[in-house]
Scaffold this motif. Structure first.
Motif, mmCIF file in Angstrom:
data_model
loop_
_atom_site.group_PDB
_atom_site.id
_atom_site.type_symbol
_atom_site.label_atom_id
_atom_site.label_comp_id
_atom_site.label_asym_id
_atom_site.label_seq_id
_atom_site.Cartn_x
_atom_site.Cartn_y
_atom_site.Cartn_z
ATOM 1 N N UNK B 178 0.489 -1.453 0.329
ATOM 2 C CA UNK B 178 0.384 -0.066 0.249
ATOM 3 C C UNK B 178 0.967 1.471 -0.191
ATOM 4 N N UNK B 179 2.005 1.247 1.056
ATOM 5 C CA UNK B 179 2.754 2.564 0.803
ATOM 6 C C UNK B 179 3.071 3.147 -0.564
ATOM 7 N N UNK B 180 3.773 2.159 -1.156
ATOM 8 C CA UNK B 180 4.573 2.001 -1.924
ATOM 9 C C UNK B 180 3.675 2.509 -3.560
ATOM 10 N N UNK B 181 2.226 2.177 -3.450
ATOM 11 C CA UNK B 181 1.215 2.199 -3.832
ATOM 12 C C UNK B 181 0.740 3.993 -3.530
ATOM 13 N N UNK B 182 1.112 4.284 -2.840
ATOM 14 C CA UNK B 182 0.215 5.329 -2.920
ATOM 15 C C UNK B 182 1.109 6.501 -2.305
ATOM 16 N N UNK B 183 2.337 5.752 -2.090
ATOM 17 C CA UNK B 183 2.994 7.138 -1.870
ATOM 18 C C UNK B 183 3.637 7.763 -2.671
ATOM 19 N N UNK B 184 3.428 7.853 -4.422
ATOM 20 C CA UNK B 184 3.793 8.953 -5.963
ATOM 21 C C UNK B 184 2.488 9.622 -6.099
ATOM 22 N N UNK B 185 1.098 9.042 -5.578
ATOM 23 C CA UNK B 185 -0.031 9.932 -6.111
ATOM 24 C C UNK B 185 0.182 10.822 -5.163
ATOM 25 N N UNK B 186 -0.295 11.846 -5.856
ATOM 26 C CA UNK B 186 -1.381 13.179 -5.708
ATOM 27 C C UNK B 186 -0.116 14.428 -5.481
ATOM 28 N N UNK B 187 1.534 13.817 -5.378
ATOM 29 C CA UNK B 187 2.175 14.930 -5.865
ATOM 30 C C UNK B 187 2.483 15.958 -6.878
ATOM 31 N N UNK B 188 1.987 15.324 -8.152
ATOM 32 C CA UNK B 188 2.221 16.105 -9.915
ATOM 33 C C UNK B 188 1.234 17.274 -9.348
#
Lengths: 360, 218
Positions: B178-188
């Motif tokens: 989960x961490x790997x999936x969600x960490x990159x989201x919503x930064x851009x």
């Protein structure tokens, strides 16, 4: 010893301004370049150590060190003598009950208003009279701006990113006043809150812009209070449902009429608690009815709902020049409580003069 | 040209990383907490999600609590939530409510309770930035199109249906995945907005550029 990162820029004012704007480190106005020399002069105005930490500033949770605050104070245009006021204000807004984490991120248009009391206000030239919330006074303008720059740079309050104010407000550039103690017929705010008159303090509240309360005609307390009640019982303010500590800032002329007619702050508070009310039918039909903490839990049987939960939660100050105006400052709500702190040395001793704070 | 040295006005960051709570993959016959800040439609969205979770894995005990939008969950209800196998909290659809709902989710994850923060796509970048600042940058967010407040009941239901499977996955999948999936989201999205206003580029909006394609009931 300085911990701040040093950045080498072309020695050209336009290039320096461009760099600070491009990095998102300003409020949109030009800054004073924070060179080591200027920052050192700012730091010499306090006996706090540069590495002293006042706390973490949300929502970014940057570390508010004295040195970092001095850098922001330089950028804002503060003279070193103002720095102890900036320090006290930041200490106040980092107290948990002020809830800076929410005040910074909220969609609501609010900002920490700094109210300065005591003899340091006059010593530093912090305006308490004509145009008290307006332009023209270096101390008011730059102390308030230093706080805003710290909220941006240490707290991360960039608009649309971590500062989510739907509209914001002009007071988010700078929001700092002194109380007009000389023309206050009652106790000034800090004395009411338990400080000696000769102690200088800052009080912080999460306020909206001032809303005008105009009555040029009434010469009796009845007329003025009726006008105030009618103007502040407004369903669109956070306080109508979320309470908190809204601020009534009386102009000296209105205050003088109220005092002449035998009103003190306690009596004004009681009157406004009883009479500045929103009819239940209207209150329940609109807006935020039913939010946790709202008036239905506190006043289940009332036909009309007050603007603050208890009379003593209304803050009353006196400020401004001549003229028959007062102003009303709604606040964020009970989620943020006001804080008063002395302007003090590192050991907590209140400063009688800013000269005392200097390093020898 | 000569150079001049200036000092950086940004406060240093001191982030202590915290892992997500372990998930044991089971939700049936457990207790699940639903924490509402009473923003418009927040409780209805939670109720719709509860209904959908019952459809997916049968019985569980649902407990509901309310809190103010701009404050943390009260201690007495936090203690009750600590008896749950999972907690859903919302709604993060404004500034201060995102801050404190996110705070509650981080606290619960830190106490070992798998949690889901329900937020709108408009406020997901704020939630993500704040979760990074709190040292839990992989906190899962269940994101629906903004706004929720003016939605009619069938629109709220549609939004719940779109995230129900994701919520099950958030509450049952391996924490490190989960961490790997969600960490990159919503930064851009957040970074884009620094330069130009509001171009929606996160996964939710790419999947559904109409902002949810929620149709009025026939």
């Amino acid at each position: 010893m300085s911990d701040a990162r040093r950045i080498a820029l072309d020695d050209d004012l336009d290039a320096i301004e461009d760099w600070f704007h491009e990095q998102g480190l300003t409020d949109g106005l030009p800054i004073v370049p924070p060179t080591s020399e200027r920052v050192a002069r700012m730091l010499a105005a306090t006996d706090f150590e540069p590495s002293d930490e006042l706390g973490l500033m949300g929502p970014k949770w940057g570390v508010a060190t004295i040195e970092t605050l001095a850098i922001n104070a330089v950028m804002a245009g503060c003279t070193p003598a103002y720095f102890p006021v900036v320090i006290a204000a930041i200490q106040a807004m980092l107290e948990e009950k002020f809830n800076l984490y929410a005040v910074q991120a909220t969609t609501h248009p609010c900002a920490p208003l700094v109210i300065v009391n005591g003899p340091l206000a006059a010593e530093l030239g912090i305006n308490a009279r004509y145009n008290v919330f307006g332009q023209g006074f270096r101390a008011n303008a730059t102390i308030g701006r230093a706080i805003r720059l710290a909220l941006i740079n240490v707290g991360g309050g960039a608009p649309g990113v971590l500062d989510r104010a739907t509209h914001g407000m002009p007071s988010k550039y700078s929001f700092c006043i002194a109380e007009n103690e000389e023309e206050n017929p009652w106790q000034p705010l800090h004395v009411e809150r338990g400080f000696a008159p000769e102690v200088s303090t800052v009080t912080i509240g999460a306020c909206e812009n001032p809303h005008n309360l105009n009555d040029h005609i009434s010469n009796t307390s009845d007329g003025i209070l009726t006008m105030i009640c009618s103007s502040i019982a407004a369903i669109g303010t956070n306080n109508a449902y979320l309470y908190g500590e809204p601020i009534l800032c009386l102009g000296p002329e209105h205050a003088s009429i109220l005092a002449r007619d035998g009103y003190d702050k306690t009596k004004i508070r009681r009157h406004l608690f009883e009479h500045a009310r929103i009819p239940r039918v209207q209150w329940q039909s609109a807006g935020m009815f039913g939010m946790p903490g709202s008036g239905n839990n506190h006043f289940p049987d009332a036909d009309a709902l007050p603007m603050f939960r208890k009379p003593e939660y209304l803050m009353i100050i006196v400020a401004g020049g001549a003229g028959r105006h007062s102003v009303w400052l709604p606040t964020f709500g009970a989620g943020s409580r006001s804080v008063t702190r002395p302007i003090a040395r590192r050991d907590g001793t209140p400063l009688r003069s800013t000269a005392e704070a200097r390093r020898v | 040209m000569q150079t001049i040295e200036v000092l950086d006005p940004r406060g240093a960051l001191r982030v202590t990383e915290q892992p997500l709570a372990n998930r044991n993959g089971k939700l049936a016959r457990t207790r699940i907490g639903f924490l509402s800040n009473k923003k418009a439609n927040a409780t209805l969205l939670l109720q719709e999600i509860e209904r959908l979770l019952h459809e997916r894995f049968g019985d569980f005990e649902a407990i509901y609590g309310e809190k103010g939008a701009a404050v943390p969950v009260p201690p007495e209800f936090l203690a009750e939530l600590e008896t749950c196998s999972a907690v859903l909290t919302g709604m993060a659809d404004c500034g201060s409510c995102t801050s404190w709902s996110l705070h509650d989710a981080v606290v619960l994850e830190g106490k070992g309770i798998p949690s889901v923060l329900l937020c709108t796509d408009e406020f997901a970048p704020l939630a993500r930035a704040e979760s990074v600042a709190k040292g839990m940058g992989g906190l899962p967010l269940a994101v629906i199109p903004h706004p929720l407040a003016d939605n009619r009941p069938h629109e709220v239901r549609t939004k719940a249906e779109r995230i129900a499977d994701e919520i099950v996955a958030i509450l049952t999948r391996d924490a490190s995945e989960l961490d790997a999936q969600y960490r990159p989201l919503y930064h851009r999205l957040a970074q884009t907005r620094l330069k130009q206003s509001a171009t929606c580029v996160d996964d939710v909006c790419i999947a559904d550029p109409s902002g949810g394609a929620v149709q009025p009931a026939a």
